[in-house]
Design a protein around this motif. Structure first.
Motif, short mmCIF file in Angstrom:
data_model
loop_
_atom_site.label_atom_id
_atom_site.label_comp_id
_atom_site.label_asym_id
_atom_site.label_seq_id
_atom_site.Cartn_x
_atom_site.Cartn_y
_atom_site.Cartn_z
N ALA A 1 -42.67 73.81 103.47
CA ALA A 1 -43.47 74.89 103.38
C ALA A 1 -42.33 76.08 102.91
CB ALA A 1 -44.13 75.34 104.72
N PRO A 2 -43.00 77.24 102.35
CA PRO A 2 -42.06 78.45 101.93
C PRO A 2 -41.63 79.19 103.14
CG PRO A 2 -44.59 78.75 101.20
CD PRO A 2 -44.59 77.23 101.78
N VAL A 3 -40.48 79.77 103.49
CA VAL A 3 -40.18 80.37 104.64
C VAL A 3 -38.98 81.50 104.32
CG1 VAL A 3 -40.93 78.21 106.01
CG2 VAL A 3 -38.23 78.26 104.97
N TYR A 4 -38.90 82.23 105.23
CA TYR A 4 -37.91 83.01 105.32
C TYR A 4 -37.64 84.06 104.01
CZ TYR A 4 -36.74 79.32 108.39
OH TYR A 4 -36.75 78.20 109.03
N PRO A 5 -38.73 84.60 103.63
CA PRO A 5 -38.77 85.90 102.47
C PRO A 5 -37.73 86.68 102.81
CG PRO A 5 -40.68 86.36 103.84
CD PRO A 5 -40.03 84.95 104.26
N ARG A 6 -36.93 87.10 101.57
CA ARG A 6 -36.00 88.12 101.77
C ARG A 6 -36.10 89.31 100.50
NH1 ARG A 6 -34.69 82.77 102.16
NH2 ARG A 6 -33.14 82.14 100.87
N ILE A 7 -36.38 90.52 100.74
CA ILE A 7 -36.77 91.26 99.52
C ILE A 7 -35.38 92.04 99.33
CG2 ILE A 7 -39.13 91.28 100.19
CD1 ILE A 7 -38.75 94.05 100.99
N ALA A 8 -35.43 92.33 98.12
CA ALA A 8 -34.15 93.26 97.61
C ALA A 8 -34.53 94.00 96.40
CB ALA A 8 -33.09 92.30 97.12
N GLN A 9 -33.95 95.14 96.15
CA GLN A 9 -33.93 96.09 95.06
C GLN A 9 -33.82 95.18 93.71
OE1 GLN A 9 -34.60 100.41 96.15
NE2 GLN A 9 -32.51 100.15 95.90
N GLY A 10 -34.64 95.61 92.70
CA GLY A 10 -34.25 94.75 91.41
C GLY A 10 -33.41 95.79 90.73
N LYS A 11 -33.10 95.45 89.43
CA LYS A 11 -32.32 96.41 88.50
C LYS A 11 -32.73 97.81 87.88
CE LYS A 11 -29.83 92.24 86.86
NZ LYS A 11 -29.69 91.41 85.64
#
Length: 511
Positions: free
Chosen positions: A67-77
């Motif tokens: 299963a998909p787990v542990y999302p981490r978001i970040a700013q793009g370019k």
């Protein structure tokens, strides 16, 4: 005697049952996270020095280990782009990864995700290639574009299997970044060297980051008052034991799934002999940057060259990579100068320099013994850039404590104030914020004239921009979240227009 969980963590059998030695009975609790495999529990005798298996449990399985787990978001370019990175057990030969997302309460859309992975041959040495190797699964990244400033968006991770079945994560949300220069309340958290620890009290390999859970809990507790996080190097201290990256991303999920979690490269991510690392040591355990560069997204042009800039409203952040050469004439030096020189201070008055190793000033005993009070050659090339472009604050990790300097240039304080700066600083305030969780570093007994505040404890820094003229700096301890050091900066745009120490023209037309 001890329990061992899949060779990942262990507890002594009398940890929560002191009578175990007499009765042979005990009760222990382990926290298991989804790492794309089944688990077993084993009872050992002989302790750590001479372990012998006494019994092994049946397998314990997750309902869907892929299963998909542990999302981490970040700013793009670009300012209006957010990236979402996550881990799963589904390769592109099994399923199509995507994000279903949209403005909160509005229509949703789907954006595809790219997929990366790697094998042992991508590792540079032991233990990452040998006993520390573990299949990392698949790392997916999706790019959410054309976001409206400060709007709240919801999202969930998805995989469409080739048999038509959909696999979903839970739903998450984030707030889009403000437009560069936008005048709104903006709150930034910065720290280094956090690592991970076991919430169930277990022991594990490389077990010296006991402060990390307190830092993580404080950030989760105050998450409504945090807009973006910078973890400036020494991320999880896996040191070649790859399973610990799953442990770390699971630990920070409540934070990284909600606000941009931006990282910098540290020695425990990158350094390895013969890999063009500036420091020819073995601190990465053979990872040589591959894990950090794959598990997290950063808006670099080349992920192995881990330097980048990112804008957040009234802030410009220039993030250096201390594990590659930064000296004058190098590619990285040119990047740093461009990042500092290209910001419009009327729109983005708060200019922040971030790096893992201390390139400015530190009273750590390790640097004092060298007589450099920073990485050797650290200031030689960069201090004229900080001064010319009027960098407000330079923050570092690597040294596991907290320290703040006066505004300083060439070892001399340029401003006598300590807590409330009005007008030009005439120098840069240097801050060590490496107390995220790893074992603490000692200070020298030598009293440096530029050091204003020292604390050998776990903690993090918070910057709050109220508007274009007022910034609050706070140092908070991880144990209680209270403020133990702070200062304010108040100034107008005209303060940027005047020359300052070290960058005034020698002659003018009037003279």
């Amino acid at each position: 005697m001890s329990y061992l969980t899949f060779l990942l963590q262990y507890q002594y059998a009398n940890y929560s049952s002191p009578e175990y030695k007499d009765t042979g009975k005990g009760f222990l609790k382990f926290q298991l996270i989804n790492q794309r495999s089944d688990f077993s529990f084993a009872l050992f005798s002989g302790g750590l020095s001479n372990p012998k298996v006494v019994a092994v449990s049946n397998h314990v399985a997750f309902y869907n280990p892929n299963a998909p787990v542990y999302p981490r978001i970040a700013q793009g370019k670009s300012w209006d782009e957010m990236t979402v990175t996550w881990t799963s057990g589904y390769g592109t030969h099994e399923a199509e990864p995507f994000i279903e997302w949209g403005p909160k309460g509005g229509d949703s859309m789907r954006s595809p995700a790219g997929t990366l992975t790697f094998d042992r041959n991508s590792m540079c040495g032991a233990p990452a290639r040998t006993v520390g190797w573990r299949d990392p699964g698949f790392i997916h990244t999706s790019f959410l574009k054309e976001l409206w400033p400060n709007r709240v968006y919801t999202y969930k991770l998805g995989h469409k299997l080739f048999n038509g079945t959909y696999i979903w994560s839970q739903k998450y949300q984030f707030r889009a970044s403000p437009y560069p220069g936008q005048n709104s309340l903006q709150q930034v958290v910065i720290f280094g060297d956090m690592g991970k620890d076991e919430a169930d009290g277990s022991n594990e390999y490389n077990n010296f980051q006991r402060g990390s859970l307190n830092t993580t809990r404080q950030l989760i507790h105050d998450l409504e008052n945090i807009d973006i996080v910078f973890h400036i190097g020494d991320i999880c201290y896996a040191n070649g034991y790859l399973s610990q990256w799953d442990q770390f991303t699971a630990q920070i999920e409540p934070i990284a799934s909600t606000v941009p979690y931006m990282i910098a490269s540290g020695n425990h991510e990158r350094d390895w002999p013969g890999t063009s690392s500036f420091y020819e040591n073995m601190d990465s355990g053979g990872e040589c940057g591959v894990l950090a560069e794959t598990m997290f997204y950063v808006p670099t042009q080349n992920r192995d060259k881990f330097w980048y800039s990112t804008d957040y409203g009234m802030f410009r952040f220039c993030i250096a990579d201390t594990e590659h050469d930064w000296r004058e004439g190098t590619e990285q030096y040119k990047f740093i100068e461009h990042c500092l020189a290209s910001v419009d201070r009327q729109k983005q008055p708060w200019l922040i320099f971030l790096a893992h190793r201390v390139l400015g000033y530190s009273s750590c005993i390790c640097y004092a013994e060298e007589g450099s009070f920073a990485e050797p050659m650290g200031r030689e090339s960069l201090q004229k850039l900080w001064q010319n472009y009027k960098v407000d604050i330079a923050l570092y990790g690597h040294v596991h404590n907290y320290e703040r300097t006066c505004p300083v240039y060439q070892n001399i304080c340029t401003n006598k104030e300590k807590h409330y700066y009005k007008g030009s600083l005439n120098g840069t305030i240097h801050v060590v914020a490496g107390g995220g969780g790893a074992s603490l570093s000692a200070f020298t007994t030598f009293q440096t004239m530029w050091s204003l505040f020292k604390d050998r404890d776990y903690g993090f820094v918070k910057l709050t921009a109220f508007d274009h003229s007022n910034l609050l700096f706070e140092y908070k301890k991880s144990k209680d979240g209270k403020v133990y050091d702070s200062f304010r900066i108040s100034r107008d745009y005209r303060d940027f227009l005047a020359c300052t120490v070290g960058n005034c023209p020698s002659t003018t037309l009037a003279s």
